[in-house]
Design a protein around this motif. Sequence first.
Motif, PDB file in Angstrom:
ATOM      1  N   ALA A  24      16.584  -1.148  -5.958  1.00 60.35           N
ATOM      2  CA  ALA A  24      16.350   0.158  -6.597  1.00 60.35           C
ATOM      3  C   ALA A  24      15.031   0.712  -6.081  1.00 60.35           C
ATOM      4  N   ASP A  25      15.083   1.842  -5.406  1.00 56.08           N
ATOM      5  CA  ASP A  25      13.871   2.516  -4.946  1.00 56.08           C
ATOM      6  C   ASP A  25      13.401   3.419  -6.092  1.00 56.08           C
ATOM      7  N   GLU A  26      12.374   2.934  -6.798  1.00 56.77           N
ATOM      8  CA  GLU A  26      11.849   3.668  -7.960  1.00 56.77           C
ATOM      9  C   GLU A  26      10.558   4.410  -7.598  1.00 56.77           C
ATOM     10  N   VAL A  27      10.398   4.676  -6.304  1.00 57.59           N
ATOM     11  CA  VAL A  27       9.151   5.302  -5.848  1.00 57.59           C
ATOM     12  C   VAL A  27       8.917   6.644  -6.560  1.00 57.59           C
ATOM     13  N   GLN A  28       9.995   7.413  -6.778  1.00 60.29           N
ATOM     14  CA  GLN A  28       9.819   8.696  -7.470  1.00 60.29           C
ATOM     15  C   GLN A  28      10.243   8.627  -8.939  1.00 60.29           C
ATOM     16  N   THR A  29      11.210   7.783  -9.251  1.00 61.45           N
ATOM     17  CA  THR A  29      11.832   7.859 -10.581  1.00 61.45           C
ATOM     18  C   THR A  29      11.238   6.904 -11.615  1.00 61.45           C
ATOM     19  N   SER A  38      19.167  10.164   1.727  1.00 62.06           N
ATOM     20  CA  SER A  38      18.132   9.356   1.058  1.00 62.06           C
ATOM     21  C   SER A  38      16.853   9.380   1.882  1.00 62.06           C
ATOM     22  N   TYR A  39      15.737   9.118   1.227  1.00 63.04           N
ATOM     23  CA  TYR A  39      14.476   8.899   1.946  1.00 63.04           C
ATOM     24  C   TYR A  39      13.828   7.654   1.379  1.00 63.04           C
ATOM     25  N   HIS A  40      13.563   6.688   2.273  1.00 64.41           N
ATOM     26  CA  HIS A  40      12.962   5.438   1.811  1.00 64.41           C
ATOM     27  C   HIS A  40      11.674   5.108   2.546  1.00 64.41           C
ATOM     28  N   GLY A  41      11.257   5.975   3.492  1.00 70.79           N
ATOM     29  CA  GLY A  41       9.997   5.703   4.171  1.00 70.79           C
ATOM     30  C   GLY A  41      10.084   5.956   5.659  1.00 70.79           C
ATOM     31  N   TYR A  42       8.950   5.828   6.294  1.00 71.95           N
ATOM     32  CA  TYR A  42       8.856   6.189   7.701  1.00 71.95           C
ATOM     33  C   TYR A  42       8.183   5.078   8.493  1.00 71.95           C
ATOM     34  N   ASN A  59       0.780  -1.246   0.000  1.00 69.11           N
ATOM     35  CA  ASN A  59       0.000   0.000   0.000  1.00 69.11           C
ATOM     36  C   ASN A  59       0.807   1.288   0.000  1.00 69.11           C
ATOM     37  N   SER A  60       2.090   1.215   0.332  1.00 64.19           N
ATOM     38  CA  SER A  60       2.870   2.455   0.408  1.00 64.19           C
ATOM     39  C   SER A  60       4.335   2.154   0.151  1.00 64.19           C
ATOM     40  N   GLY A  61       5.069   3.215  -0.112  1.00 65.11           N
ATOM     41  CA  GLY A  61       6.502   3.067  -0.343  1.00 65.11           C
ATOM     42  C   GLY A  61       7.205   2.531   0.901  1.00 65.11           C
ATOM     43  N   THR A  62       6.742   2.966   2.057  1.00 60.19           N
ATOM     44  CA  THR A  62       7.330   2.493   3.311  1.00 60.19           C
ATOM     45  C   THR A  62       7.186   0.978   3.420  1.00 60.19           C
ATOM     46  N   GLU A  63       5.977   0.505   3.172  1.00 58.70           N
ATOM     47  CA  GLU A  63       5.746  -0.948   3.240  1.00 58.70           C
ATOM     48  C   GLU A  63       6.614  -1.676   2.225  1.00 58.70           C
ATOM     49  N   ALA A  64       6.720  -1.104   1.034  1.00 58.79           N
ATOM     50  CA  ALA A  64       7.495  -1.762  -0.026  1.00 58.79           C
ATOM     51  C   ALA A  64       8.964  -1.876   0.390  1.00 58.79           C
ATOM     52  N   ASN A  65       9.541  -0.798   0.899  1.00 59.02           N
ATOM     53  CA  ASN A  65      10.960  -0.849   1.266  1.00 59.02           C
ATOM     54  C   ASN A  65      11.198  -1.711   2.496  1.00 59.02           C
ATOM     55  N   ASP A  66      10.238  -1.713   3.411  1.00 58.26           N
ATOM     56  CA  ASP A  66      10.371  -2.574   4.580  1.00 58.26           C
ATOM     57  C   ASP A  66      10.372  -4.041   4.149  1.00 58.26           C
ATOM     58  N   ALA A  84      19.199   2.312  -3.076  1.00 57.61           N
ATOM     59  CA  ALA A  84      19.419   3.657  -3.638  1.00 57.61           C
ATOM     60  C   ALA A  84      18.234   4.069  -4.496  1.00 57.61           C
ATOM     61  N   GLU A  85      17.835   5.321  -4.363  1.00 54.50           N
ATOM     62  CA  GLU A  85      16.916   5.917  -5.325  1.00 54.50           C
ATOM     63  C   GLU A  85      17.759   6.148  -6.592  1.00 54.50           C
ATOM     64  N   SER A  86      17.113   6.126  -7.752  1.00 52.66           N
ATOM     65  CA  SER A  86      17.902   6.307  -8.971  1.00 52.66           C
ATOM     66  C   SER A  86      18.278   7.776  -9.168  1.00 52.66           C
ATOM     67  N   MET A 140       8.345   0.259  -5.679  1.00 54.80           N
ATOM     68  CA  MET A 140       7.590   1.309  -6.389  1.00 54.80           C
ATOM     69  C   MET A 140       6.436   1.776  -5.516  1.00 54.80           C
ATOM     70  N   ALA A 141       6.058   3.029  -5.667  1.00 56.97           N
ATOM     71  CA  ALA A 141       4.881   3.560  -4.954  1.00 56.97           C
ATOM     72  C   ALA A 141       4.484   4.851  -5.666  1.00 56.97           C
ATOM     73  N   LYS A 142       3.803   5.735  -4.991  1.00 59.65           N
ATOM     74  CA  LYS A 142       3.426   7.057  -5.516  1.00 59.65           C
ATOM     75  C   LYS A 142       2.792   6.995  -6.909  1.00 59.65           C
ATOM     76  N   GLY A 143       3.554   7.313  -7.945  1.00 54.56           N
ATOM     77  CA  GLY A 143       3.022   7.412  -9.306  1.00 54.56           C
ATOM     78  C   GLY A 143       2.441   6.111  -9.830  1.00 54.56           C
TER      79      GLY A 143
HETATM   80  N1  PMP Z   1      10.882   6.060  -1.197  1.00 56.22           N
HETATM   81  C1  PMP Z   1      10.966   7.285  -1.729  1.00 56.22           C
HETATM   82  C2  PMP Z   1      12.055   7.578  -2.722  1.00 56.22           C
HETATM   83  C3  PMP Z   1      10.064   8.288  -1.363  1.00 56.22           C
HETATM   84  O1  PMP Z   1      10.167   9.508  -1.897  1.00 56.22           O
HETATM   85  C4  PMP Z   1       9.045   7.985  -0.438  1.00 56.22           C
HETATM   86  C5  PMP Z   1       8.011   9.027  -0.032  1.00 56.22           C
HETATM   87  N2  PMP Z   1       8.422  10.340  -0.071  1.00 56.22           N
HETATM   88  C6  PMP Z   1       8.987   6.700   0.095  1.00 56.22           C
HETATM   89  C7  PMP Z   1       9.914   5.758  -0.316  1.00 56.22           C
HETATM   90  C8  PMP Z   1       7.935   6.326   1.091  1.00 56.22           C
HETATM   91  O2  PMP Z   1       6.702   6.235   0.485  1.00 56.22           O
HETATM   92  P1  PMP Z   1       5.350   6.354   1.321  1.00 56.22           P
HETATM   93  O3  PMP Z   1       5.203   7.758   1.785  1.00 56.22           O
HETATM   94  O4  PMP Z   1       4.302   5.914   0.337  1.00 56.22           O
HETATM   95  O5  PMP Z   1       5.458   5.396   2.459  1.00 56.22           O
END
Ligand code: PMP
Length: 451
Positions: free
Chosen positions: A261-266, A140-144, A112-119, A228-230, A290-293
């Motif tokens: 590869a964190d493709e959440v934004q890229t 870097s930002y990978h989630g909370y 459901n979210s980028g945080t869940e995906a990276n976890d 790493a984010e791309s 992947m998340a967001k877009g």
């Molecule tokens: N990875 C990247 C690169 C992000 O930018 C974000 C959100 N800013 C996340 C992970 C976390 O995604 P979410 O807020 O959907 O948990």
Amino acid sequence: EYKGPTYEQLEHLKSKHMPPAIPNSYKKPVLLHQGHMQWLFDHEGKRYLDLFGGVVTVSVGNSHPKLNAALKEQIDLIWHTTNLYRHPRIYEYIEKLSSKLPDDLNVVYLVNSGTEANDLATILAKAYTGNLDVISLQTSYHGYNSSLMGLSATQSYRMNLPVPPGFYHAAHPDPYRGSWGGCRDSISQVAGACSCPGECVSTEKYIHQLDELLGNSVPAGRVAAFFAESIQGAGGVVQFPKGYLKRAQELIKKNGGLYVADEVQTGFGRTGDHYWGFETHGVKPDIVTMAKGIGNGFPLAAVVTTKEIAAAHSGKSYFNTFGGNALAATVGKAVLDVIDEEELQKNSKTVGEYFIRQLMELQKQHPVIGDVRGQGLMIGVELVEPGTKKPLPVSLVKDIHEEIKDNGVLVVLGGRWSNVFRMKPPMCITKADVDFGISVIDDAIKKVTKK
Ligand code: PMP
């Protein structure tokens, strides 16, 4: 017509019920009522050009008619499904999503979210490799969540609390501010070409630092994953020098780890040249998140990996109540279709390059613009004190930001000192929209810096 509570009533509700950790993005925040493609409308009908797509989330357009239609049709059939049953939308979706990735990256977890995906990616990497240490990059930002607070290295989100052991941060290979400088990757055709014939000259130094981390803090040969984010997003649109990700992956592999590869934004065509940001770096990850877009604003995220890595669950089940529900999968599939049908990756490239070029022209007139960078429609403009690299004081940055909003354009601040304007609009944006955005940004900088 807007029929909700008044602006003042909402301000009252915010101060009463919203956690203080949810800051105001503006002195006078926008009260959103409607969205259409690259446009947003407030409660009084004022129009804004959406240059941030709700945190890089609105990939194909606000309330895109095709997505709305697909969602409405599905709502009448069934909302929720679970893995206990089969549902066509989910299977159609994961088939099409994996067709966008290299062949062996074909097992899809829907979350459901980028945080869940990276976890989940950290769990898979640890289970597969049998190693426990995870490396990511500074800024870097990978989630909370309680573990990703260790993986992410964006200071504004890291509380003064202990994080689980085993997270390490390598020096971010930032050509503008990094310890060893450097040039940019292929975008650099547009935003300041890297003249190094092969790998960038700075890459060796950043890789040396990563190697030292591996030999010292992290036991050699015992790394589980490198994330790493791309192109770094929240960190301020940081692009890496040519060859860095390739060398980093080789080094991590030698030390027993996987590259995530964190493709959440890229992802999803945003960077223009390729569908995925990692492709620009000539690398193939072991896991892609992947998340967001991916859902154009609908809660959906994914982890894609190989059969071998997915087998690391070793007989245990994976459970996620909402991950891959019928509505999310329907939207996800429609997003992929729209990106193809409307050739949005191509649009990201042409309009993105035009945008970057126009910003570079603006830079010539405004010495507060220290750096213009990005690729496709993932763009950053860093504001500095003229003639230096000292971040422009945040009060001035915020004045410019507010002025841009008052004149009908939404961008967002990022970077370690909140001095980077981040522009990552819906990919349907046109050159005429860019011209409008540029003139508003130009006027705002003039007004605030000449005060
Ligand atoms: N990875 C990247 C690169 C992000 O930018 C974000 C959100 N800013 C996340 C992970 C976390 O995604 P979410 O807020 O959907 O948990």
